[in-house]
Design a protein around this motif. Structure first.
Motif, short mmCIF file in Angstrom:
data_model
loop_
_atom_site.label_atom_id
_atom_site.label_comp_id
_atom_site.label_asym_id
_atom_site.label_seq_id
_atom_site.Cartn_x
_atom_site.Cartn_y
_atom_site.Cartn_z
N VAL A 6 44.77 39.51 42.03
CA VAL A 6 45.21 40.97 42.58
C VAL A 6 43.93 41.83 42.88
CG1 VAL A 6 46.58 43.06 42.63
CG2 VAL A 6 47.19 41.42 41.11
N GLU A 7 43.62 41.52 44.27
CA GLU A 7 42.36 42.14 44.91
C GLU A 7 42.40 42.48 46.38
OE1 GLU A 7 38.85 42.72 43.83
OE2 GLU A 7 39.35 43.58 45.68
N ASP A 8 42.25 43.76 46.84
CA ASP A 8 42.33 44.20 47.92
C ASP A 8 41.23 43.87 49.08
OD1 ASP A 8 41.37 46.21 46.42
OD2 ASP A 8 41.54 47.45 48.13
N ASP A 9 39.92 43.48 48.33
CA ASP A 9 38.89 43.40 49.24
C ASP A 9 38.91 41.76 49.48
OD1 ASP A 9 35.52 44.23 49.33
OD2 ASP A 9 35.65 42.20 49.46
N LEU A 50 42.99 41.59 37.58
CA LEU A 50 43.78 42.44 38.31
C LEU A 50 42.47 43.67 38.58
CD1 LEU A 50 46.33 44.18 38.86
CD2 LEU A 50 46.10 44.91 36.54
N ASP A 51 42.55 43.83 39.91
CA ASP A 51 41.51 44.94 40.52
C ASP A 51 42.15 46.04 40.09
OD1 ASP A 51 39.57 46.42 41.78
OD2 ASP A 51 40.29 46.10 43.71
N LEU A 52 41.47 47.10 39.71
CA LEU A 52 42.14 48.50 39.44
C LEU A 52 42.35 49.28 40.67
CD1 LEU A 52 40.36 49.97 36.10
CD2 LEU A 52 42.53 48.77 36.44
N GLY A 53 41.42 49.59 41.81
CA GLY A 53 41.50 50.43 42.89
C GLY A 53 42.23 49.48 43.78
N LEU A 54 43.63 49.93 44.15
CA LEU A 54 44.52 49.00 44.78
C LEU A 54 45.20 49.79 45.77
CD1 LEU A 54 45.96 46.53 42.15
CD2 LEU A 54 44.24 45.99 44.13
N THR A 100 32.88 44.46 35.54
CA THR A 100 32.40 45.41 36.31
C THR A 100 32.02 44.78 37.56
OG1 THR A 100 31.94 46.80 34.28
CG2 THR A 100 30.96 47.47 36.58
N LYS A 101 32.43 44.99 38.90
CA LYS A 101 31.51 44.57 39.74
C LYS A 101 30.23 45.03 40.27
CE LYS A 101 36.22 44.47 42.19
NZ LYS A 101 36.92 45.25 43.19
N PRO A 102 29.69 44.47 40.76
CA PRO A 102 29.45 43.05 41.10
C PRO A 102 29.38 42.32 39.88
CG PRO A 102 27.27 43.78 41.68
CD PRO A 102 28.08 44.92 41.00
CA CA Z 1 40.02 47.37 45.26
#
Ligand code: CA
Length: 224
Positions: A6-9, A50-54, A100-102
């Motif tokens: 799950v990733e919007d980028d 799972l990405d958090l900011g979606l 944590t990205k990156p």
């Molecule tokens: Ca995101």
């Protein structure tokens, strides 16, 4: 092993999916929280990245919803929010680990392996049954210490059976672990690869449970 990403980028998601596919995971990729919720409710995944900011639904809400339904699947959260508070909120909402990205793709894969191992109830880095040992990090399989060459699908099927040791796996569950969405399914895949695995690992390595499915052979373990 089937994983929901799950990733919007778009760029990052594409990179992660490619990396996980190379490691022989079947990967379904969704880009918003609402699609994630549906996918998790409808399919049997081995893990979720799972990405958090979606968009549509925050990753934290997806996670709380998932745990609220009693699902125990391993969840690794990805977050650009590097504040301690976000990590604590994620872990407290039921995440098993975070990055944590990156981050380095190799580290993501290693953390995923560790989560899958713990989910299978094994702390050791290898999976074993009878004389067969599977090393997920090196993607190596040995029988009585000798290397066994397996195709990607055979490996994936064996990995699934070893991860669900002593459980009966239905044909549908095994098939789900082999294919991501949109991948063309070959007919009788499961039966064909079970047949291959028995030829390579021994006829009694996998038992057929009539009317239900397959599980690792009891005779293979007793024979040790
Ligand atoms: Ca995101």
């Amino acid at each position: 092993m089937r994983v929901l990403l799950v990733e919007d980028d778009a760029l990052l998601g594409d990179g992660i999916r490619a990396g996980l596919k190379l490691a022989d995971y079947a990967v379904d990729w969704v880009r918003n929280g609402e699609s994630a919720r549906h996918a998790l409710a409808d399919h049997d995944y081995d893990a979720c990245v799972l990405d958090l900011g979606l968009p549509k639904k925050d990753g934290l809400a997806v996670l709380k919803d998932l745990r609220g339904r009693g699902s125990a699947i391993p969840v690794l959260i990805l977050t650009a929010r590097d504040t301690a508070a976000d990590k604590i909120a994620g872990l407290d909402a039921g995440a098993d680990d975070y990055l944590t990205k990156p981050f380095d793709l190799g580290e993501l894969q290693a953390r995923l392996r560790a989560l899958l191992r713990r989910a299978a109830g094994a702390a050791a880095p290898t999976l074993q049954h009878g004389g067969v040992v599977l090393d997920p990090a090196g993607k190596r399989v040995t029988l009585d210490g000798a290397p066994v060459a397996l195709s990607a699908r055979e490996y994936a099927l064996l990995h699934d059976l070893l991860t669900h040791k002593s459980q009966i796996r239905t044909r549908a569950q095994l098939e789900e672990s082999l294919y991501a969405w949109g991948e063309e399914k070959e007919s009788n895949t499961v039966e064909v690869y079970i047949h291959h695995l028995r030829k390579k690992l021994g006829a009694d390595f996998i038992d057929t449970v009539r009317g239900f499915g397959y599980r690792l052979g009891e005779a293979a373990e007793r024979g040790r």
